[in-house]
Design an enzyme around this catalytic site. Structure first.
Site, PDB file in Angstrom:
ATOM      1  CB  ALA A   1      -1.851   0.784  -5.375  1.00 60.05           C
TER       2      ALA A   1
ATOM      3  CD  GLU B   1      -6.551   0.469  -6.470  1.00 57.45           C
ATOM      4  OE1 GLU B   1      -7.102   1.443  -5.517  1.00 57.45           O
ATOM      5  OE2 GLU B   1      -5.464   0.609  -6.479  1.00 57.45           O
TER       6      GLU B   1
ATOM      7  CG  ASP C   1       0.428   6.723  -1.597  1.00 58.66           C
ATOM      8  OD1 ASP C   1       1.154   7.729  -1.739  1.00 58.66           O
ATOM      9  OD2 ASP C   1       1.177   5.490  -1.656  1.00 58.66           O
TER      10      ASP C   1
ATOM     11  NE  ARG D   1     -16.959 -20.251 -10.285  1.00 61.84           N
ATOM     12  CZ  ARG D   1     -16.759 -21.252  -9.560  1.00 61.84           C
ATOM     13  NH1 ARG D   1     -16.263 -22.387 -10.110  1.00 61.84           N
ATOM     14  NH2 ARG D   1     -17.145 -21.315  -8.224  1.00 61.84           N
TER      15      ARG D   1
END
Length: 619
Positions: A509, A468, A399, A495
């Site tokens: 992924a 992403e 990938d 946070r």
């Protein structure tokens, strides 16, 4: 089903059709016929005329001298025969092993007592009874492939279709066949589309005629007999609606599949549905499938090749593919560094030993490395990746290799991935299946899968990613404070160790490892996933890919790194905003199977990851 059983089942079907026709005739076109009586087993309202029809079906089979299963629109699933009637779950019933030979039912009847109820109520002459008869399998669920007899009678005009598996299809005792039309622009198309489906609109716009009669079983039968050239139901037809018509169409010589061209072999159940695409022949059918999947498959004449250069096997296998493509009359381009690697091997005096060692270490390559042809000017074909001008790019690697190639190439070039990495979720095929898959692609038996890209805007710079974008601190073990907006509205302040903004492609992924859901690539959305957030309420979001996502760093003195597809890193400082939008340029992957995504999920992401552990040694 032997000849005696076929005769018995046919006689029962004839009796049902005769009695339903007689009993419903007085109600056709009357207000009383449309009176809503109850909700049917399939979840749709049941009219009086439906109840009258179905009661006849139940009574005929109940009084039959043998046991049968019935799947019917209004009443659901029953076991009938020898004066008995009992509600069942067909799937569970077929798995029983405690029935004696005398207790076992002979047939499964799938009946739509009236298909086109609204037409019957309004006396529009397009309403029919549909009966399919399947054999009863031993110890497994029944599917559409078990249907052996089919009967459809237009109750308005008496036209009668019937078919026997392997024997043919008849209309009023005369054999029928579909039309021979092969041009979309000349076809007569029937069926039901779905609002917002632009591909269906393209089909309708290009068809010569469009018909909507409101009876799936009749319209499919009209394709079988040449009255229509094609039919589709993008809403999803119930299996009881299509079980008889499917056999009739196939026995006449037509084609019926799902939206992706896969044969229908759905479980026989009151609850099952399937999108239906039917046509008179394979030529017209393929054109329809291509349009519906936004997949105008073109002749692939120019092919680029890019692969890993850290392994000899990738370069050796690339040489094999180059020879194969040239032999098949294709023009080839090779990524410059890969071409140099092949030339180095070509000039290596230990080439034969390298080949034998590679075959020993990677037995799946087997004899594919025999008779390698190095009498080719690989250097002459070399090009930088960003200069590729081809119809398809073959990528050898995992990938990461594929994403790296995508980030440098013209985004409109479709990619065909051969897995030489660890997982290879985005690749199409494994090494051992390479040339079978390439054969299919070169003869046009492929489709282009469209995947969304995401555009990342920071300051005056714009980047793109397929999987992403990960925002994290440049210093290990330090948290970041994020403000997250969607279309200008603050949806969270969190946070966390980092934040992932993912496309559906990236959902399998890093996003999945961080606790996000798996998204079908066809879903129009983005994922927002905090990495190790410091509050229990911080959860992943799924937002529309028509929205703009904006992420701002809130803690003074903290900077972050955002990484696109693991390939490119950029920095962002306090109060700087990173914006995410859907790209107007999609990525395209060449696929040889429409069952790509969920098959990959099961194979690659199941327990233990890769299903063949021997394949990934030393990766």
């Amino acid at each position: 089903m032997d000849a005696r059983d076929k005769k018995l089942a046919t006689d029962l079907a004839y009796e049902i059709i005769k009695e339903v026709s007689r009993a419903t005739r007085p109600y056709i076109g009357t207000p009383e016929a449309g009176e809503k009586v109850k909700m049917g087993a399939d979840g749709t309202p049941t009219s009086l005329i439906d109840v009258i029809s179905e009661e006849i079906v139940v009574n005929v089979l109940k009084e039959a001298p043998v046991y049968s299963y019935l799947v019917s629109e209004e009443i659901g699933e029953l076991r009938l025969g020898k004066g008995t009637k009992r509600s069942i779950s067909l799937t569970q019933e077929l798995r029983r092993d405690d029935l004696s030979e005398d207790e076992k039912p002979r047939f499964i009847f799938l009946v739509d007592p009236i298909d086109g109820t609204s037409n019957a109520i309004k006396e529009i002459p397009a309403f029919a009874i549909s009966i399919a008869v399947a054999s009863v399998p031993d110890g497994r669920v029944a599917t559409l492939n078990d249907v052996e007899l089919a009967f459809i009678s237009n109750l308005a005009n008496g036209n009668f279709f019937e078919a026997e598996k392997g024997k043919g299809c008849w209309l009023n005792n005369k054999k029928v066949k579909p039309s021979d039309e092969v041009k979309i622009s000349n076809m007569t198309l029937g069926g039901f589309t779905k609002s917002g489906t632009s591909q269906a609109s393209e089909l309708v716009d290009n068809a010569r005629r469009m018909r909507v009669l409101g009876s799936v079983v009749l319209e499919l039968s009209y394709v079988a007999s040449g009255r229509y050239d094609a039919f589709l139901d993008l809403r999803g037809s119930r299996i009881i609606d299509i079980s008889a018509a499917k056999l009739i169409l196939e026995e006449a010589g037509g084609i019926i599949t799902d939206k992706y061209g896969e044969k229908l072999n759905t479980t026989l159940s009151i609850y099952e549905k399937s999108i239906v695409v039917a046509a008179n022949n394979e030529v017209l059918h393929k054109q329809m499938i291509d349009i519906l999947n936004d997949n105008q498959t073109d002749f692939i004449g120019k092919i680029g090749i890019m692969g890993r250069i850290d392994q000899d096997r990738s370069a050796l296998f690339s040489a094999k593919i180059v020879d194969y493509l040239l032999t098949n009359g294709r023009e080839v381009q090779i990524e410059k560094r890969l071409a140099q690697k092949i030339m180095e091997l070509k000039q290596n005096p230990d080439l034969e030993k390298i080949i034998e060692k590679t075959k020993e270490n990677y037995p799946e390559m087997g004899d594919m490395l025999d008779d390698l042809n190095f009498n080719i000017d690989f250097e002459k074909m070399s090009k930088f990746l960003h200069d590729f001008d081809c119809d398809m790019a073959v990528i050898l690697g995992g990938d990461g290799t594929l994403l790296r190639a995508e980030s440098h190439m013209n985004p409109e070039i479709p990619v065909f991935g051969i897995n030489m990495g660890t997982v290879g979720f985005l690749t199409d095929t494994e090494i051992q299946d390479t040339f079978t898959a390439l054969d299919e692609v070169l003869r046009g038996d492929y489709y282009k899968e469209k995947r969304s890209r995401i555009v990342v805007s920071h300051e005056n710079n714009h980047y793109s990613a397929i999987n992403e974008v990960v925002i994290m601190t440049s210093k290990p073990a330090k948290m970041l404070h994020f403000q997250i907006k969607v279309d200008g509205e603050i949806i969270d302040e969190v946070r966390a160790d980092g934040l992932i903004v993912s496309t559906p492609s990236g959902s399998t992924a890093y996003a999945m490892s961080a606790g996000g859901p798996i998204m079908d690539p066809k879903v129009g959305g983005f994922l927002i996933i905090p990495i190790c957030p410091y509050k229990l309420g911080a959860r992943p979001f799924v937002v529309s890919d028509n929205s703009e996502i904006a992420v701002k760093l809130l803690k003074k003195g903290k900077s972050a790194v955002f990484v696109m597809d693991g390939q490119r890193n950029e920095e962002a400082d306090y109060e700087e905003e990173i914006r995410f939008n859907k790209s107007d340029k999609d990525a395209y992957f060449i696929r040889t199977s429409t069952k790509y995504f969920y098959k990959k999920v099961k194979e690659k992401l199941g327990e233990g990851g890769v299903t063949n552990p021997n394949r990934c040694i030393n990766e």
